[in-house]
Scaffold this active site. Structure first.
Site, short mmCIF file in Angstrom:
data_model
loop_
_atom_site.label_atom_id
_atom_site.label_comp_id
_atom_site.label_asym_id
_atom_site.label_seq_id
_atom_site.Cartn_x
_atom_site.Cartn_y
_atom_site.Cartn_z
CB ALA A 1 -4.70 7.16 -8.05
CB ALA A 2 0.52 4.65 -9.29
N GLY A 3 -1.15 2.76 -7.46
CA GLY A 3 -1.45 1.44 -6.93
C GLY A 3 -2.91 1.06 -7.11
CG ASP A 4 -5.90 3.21 -5.12
OD1 ASP A 4 -5.63 2.24 -4.38
OD2 ASP A 4 -6.03 4.37 -4.70
#
Length: 310
Positions: free
Chosen positions: A259-262
């Site tokens: 979820a880092a990119g999200d």
């Protein structure tokens, strides 16, 4: 129709996300197992996820009004995902419940915090252009549209077309990595791929800042107005009419990159929605994603605004 930019004047309008909802089945492992190998893991959890849902939750936790258009099954996972979205303040009036099973993601997170993900689309794979049309009024009234590629391309393209017709700027996160049909390119205001996605889209091996610049130039030449290539611990490369820039990454000890990119996308969208420049919004996204990777899980790791504001 000429497309507008997100700005403070659009603050009353929501960000609209068209995308996926998944239940994440997360295994903590010392390393990725070899073919045919059975490996003892450190633990197992389930948590709400899906790129669309994660990006919507990131917007909501950072104080941005947001609505999600997508599909979940009429099952326990679907109930849990919808309840989590509502609890975070995401408008789910256009999350349709279907007879298909809710999408799931099997995620292995190794001791270095890197993840490997396998998706079973379930209800996400049944999202149709007609379902997007049903949310047409919502999209036309948005301050910004966010789309990804965990739902069928035909539905994504219809969302982009509706946004363009209404003058709503559109952000595409081309994940999971796949080729984009030609009709997509003139409809993209902001394109945000990571290294592997930029590599697939351009044929350039994106491994560092110079190769990211090269890929961004090609992607912008195809029609995307603004391109941000995320490079994990190497930062972010930006390219628009002002020229190329590089924002170095924050130094952190990663626990889980899920979820880092999200989180970066949600924070970037929130910053643009509030009238920040592209560079300022990207820096805000870096701050949010840096905090995200220091915690485990997808939605459980997404930070709240008060954690980023002194």
């Amino acid at each position: 129709m000429k497309r507008s930019d997100p700005a403070a004047g659009a603050a009353a309008k929501p960000v609209v996300v068209v995308g996926s909802l998944n239940m994440d089945l997360v295994f903590r492992v010392p390393r990725v197992p070899a073919a045919g190998e059975t490996l003892h893991g450190h633990g197992y959890t389930t948590s709400p996820g899906g790129k669309g849902a994660n990006q919507a939750v990131a917007c909501a936790r950072l104080g941005c009004p947001v609505a999600l258009v997508g599909q979940a099954g009429r099952d326990g996972y679907g109930d849990d995902l919808c309840a989590a979205l509502s609890a975070n303040g995401v408008d789910i009036r256009h999350v349709r419940r279907t007879g298909d099973a809710t999408g799931v993601a099997m995620i292995m997170v190794d001791d270095q915090g890197q993840n490997r993900i396998v998706l079973a689309a379930g209800a996400n794979g049944a999202l149709r252009p007609a379902d997007v049309d049903a949310a047409g009024e919502l999209i036309a009234g948005a301050g910004l549209l966010i789309v990804q590629l965990e739902v069928p391309a035909a539905a994504v393209l219809q969302a982009l077309r509706l946004a363009a017709a209404a003058g709503v700027p559109a952000l595409l996160n081309p994940a999971p990595a796949q080729a984009l049909p030609d009709p997509f390119w003139p409809l993209i205001d902001i394109l945000v791929p990571n290294e592997s996605e930029a590599s697939l889209l351009t044929g350039i091996a994106v491994t560092d800042v110079p190769s990211a610049y090269q890929a961004a130039q090609q992607l912008r030449a195809r029609g995307a107005r603004r391109v941000l290539v995320t490079l994990s611990d190497k930062g972010v490369v930006l390219l628009d009419e002002l020229g190329p820039r590089h924002l170095p990454a924050r130094a952190v000890s990663a626990v889980d990159t899920t979820a880092a990119g999200d989180t970066f996308i949600g924070a970037l969208a929130t910053g643009l929605h509030e009238g920040l420049t592209l560079d300022e919004a990207a820096a805000f996204g870096q701050s949010a994603s840096a905090l995200c990777v220091m915690r485990a899980g997808a939605q459980p790791s997404i930070p709240y605004r008060h954690e980023l504001t002194p």
